[in-house]
Design an enzyme around this catalytic site. Structure first.
Site, mmCIF file in Angstrom:
data_model
loop_
_atom_site.group_PDB
_atom_site.id
_atom_site.type_symbol
_atom_site.label_atom_id
_atom_site.label_comp_id
_atom_site.label_asym_id
_atom_site.label_seq_id
_atom_site.Cartn_x
_atom_site.Cartn_y
_atom_site.Cartn_z
ATOM 1 C CE LYS A 177 -4.028 -2.170 0.242
ATOM 2 N NZ LYS A 177 -3.848 -3.716 0.084
HETATM 3 C C1 LIG Z 1 -5.371 -4.224 0.396
HETATM 4 C C2 LIG Z 1 -6.957 -4.246 0.646
HETATM 5 C C3 LIG Z 1 -7.827 -4.803 1.652
HETATM 6 C C4 LIG Z 1 -7.164 -5.731 2.769
HETATM 7 O O1 LIG Z 1 -6.205 -5.213 3.643
HETATM 8 P P1 LIG Z 1 -5.534 -5.855 4.517
HETATM 9 O O2 LIG Z 1 -4.832 -4.748 5.587
HETATM 10 O O3 LIG Z 1 -4.519 -6.671 4.136
HETATM 11 O O4 LIG Z 1 -6.407 -6.482 5.148
HETATM 12 C C5 LIG Z 1 -8.705 -4.474 1.521
HETATM 13 N N1 LIG Z 1 -9.682 -3.998 0.501
HETATM 14 C C6 LIG Z 1 -8.595 -3.098 -0.497
HETATM 15 C C7 LIG Z 1 -9.468 -2.480 -1.578
HETATM 16 C C8 LIG Z 1 -7.441 -3.525 -0.495
HETATM 17 O O5 LIG Z 1 -6.685 -3.077 -1.625
#
Ligand SMILES: *Cc1c(COP(=O)(O)O)cnc(C)c1O
Length: 372
Positions: A177
């Site tokens: 992210k």
């Molecule tokens: C990465 C992501 C998630 C999940 O995030 P985690 O922290 O790995 O649980 C949920 N929704 C979207 C759109 C994502 O890109």
């Protein structure tokens, strides 16, 4: 290999980790609280709740809003599977809604309107690829139907306006992210009551945590609701505090790289469709493009891999994954399906240079020529 995503980690993160270890306290404590405060302030909010992941954040939001069996929740199919898994966790039913258009792959208001029933309780908006959905029409929609509005904000950390759409927003600090704590997440909300409920639910529904009891603020504890262990720890929060400082510069770098991509792709492979060409508010989390019709995305990905460029796809449509297909058979979302068939995601992260953008665009052009 040029990777699609890559975390930015350095000396400051190492120092923060060492300081945390030396402090003698590694589970949820003062650093988590400082991270919550800094994250809230960065988004113009008064408070936030740090959790173990965005998935946990989404689960807690829906649970704290008392969404459960018999309720329907509108959501896109063009998102990570965690978005709709969270709906299943609380026993509610996800109702998949198509996207607006191939060049605007955000939830379609008209399609959402068509799928509202007397059982609809909430809607989860996903700010796909980092691009903010338009707030006003969604607020009006949610209000008119009496729905809770929840943002899956995993792609939009640090963008002004996120977290103000409705009840709450869920963020992710997973390694790919815009900022990371390895694993981690955050709930942002303007409602102190909802945040308090989520804060308690994050730690087993207990009225005080280990740190509060050690620091003698509380002697014992009571349990007032069914909670979970969705806590963040001090090591992650220490990394998060460092990352948050650098986020604005990284997001600015992503914006410049995305603009360079749009230029270069227009120049060397104009047949490729670049979604969101109108420069709206975005964290530019990923660089999705659509290949011309009839070009195999698998062959293009293989060609680019040979040229040492990784590509991925965002996303395989959730309603077409086995687990969901078995539970929601015969569902058709034509725009989402075409988007997913033609989409590939190009490398985009702050340590890339403009020269690499040009290179990737040229390799993509060669890959498509090779197909034609
Ligand atoms: C990465 C992501 C998630 C999940 O995030 P985690 O922290 O790995 O649980 C949920 N929704 C979207 C759109 C994502 O890109």
């Amino acid at each position: 290999m040029l990777l699609v995503a890559q975390p930015e980690l350095g000396a400051a993160e190492k120092r923060a980790l060492c300081e945390t270890i030396d402090s003698g306290w590694i589970t949820m404590g003062p650093r988590v609280q400082a991270f919550e405060e800094a994250f809230a302030a960065r988004h113009g909010a008064a408070d936030a709740v740090a959790v173990g992941s965005c998935t946990a954040a989404l689960h807690l939001i829906l649970a704290a809003l008392d969404i459960g069996p018999g309720d329907e929740v509108l959501a896109p199919s063009l998102t990570f599977v965690a978005t709709t898994n969270s709906i299943l966790y609380v026993g509610a039913t996800p109702v998949f809604v198509d996207i607006d258009a191939l060049d605007r792959p955000l939830l379609s208001l008209a399609e959402a309107e068509a799928k509202v029933t007397p059982r609809t309780k909430a809607i989860i908006l996903v700010h796909f690829a980092g691009r903010l959905a338009d707030p006003a029409p969604w607020r009006e929609f949610a209000e008119r139907h009496g729905l809770y509005l929840v943002e899956d904000a995993a792609h939009v950390i640090g963008v002004e306006g996120v977290g103000t759409y409705g009840e709450a927003a869920a963020f992710s600090f997973y390694g790919n992210k815009n900022m990371t704590t390895a694993e981690g997440g955050m709930v942002l909300s303007r409602s102190p009551e909802l945040l308090e409920r989520i804060r308690r639910m994050r730690g087993h529904g207990m009225t005080s945590g280990t740190f509060e009891r050690v620091s003698k603020r509380e002697a014992g504890y009571d349990v007032t609701m069914l909670g979970y262990n969705y806590r963040m720890d001090e090591l992650r929060a220490a990394i998060g505090l460092v990352q948050l400082e650098q986020l604005p510069a990284w997001n600015e770098r992503r914006r410049a790289l995305r603009a360079a991509y749009a230029n270069e792709l227009g120049r060397v492979c104009p047949a490729v469709l670049v979604p969101f060409d109108d420069d709206g508010p975005s964290a530019n989390h990923i660089m999705p493009v659509l290949l011309p019709r009839g070009v195999s995305s698998r062959a293009v990905a293989a060609f680019m891999r040979e040229a040492k460029v990784q590509t991925t796809m965002h996303y395989p449509a959730i309603h077409q994954l086995s687990y969901y297909r078995d539970r929601f058979p015969g569902l058709s979302l034509p725009v989402t399906e075409e988007f997913c068939e033609r989409e590939i995601t190009l490398p985009l992260h702050p340590s890339m240079g403009q020269g690499q953008v040009t290179e990737v665009a040229e390799i993509l052009a060669a890959a498509i020529r090779g197909q034609g």
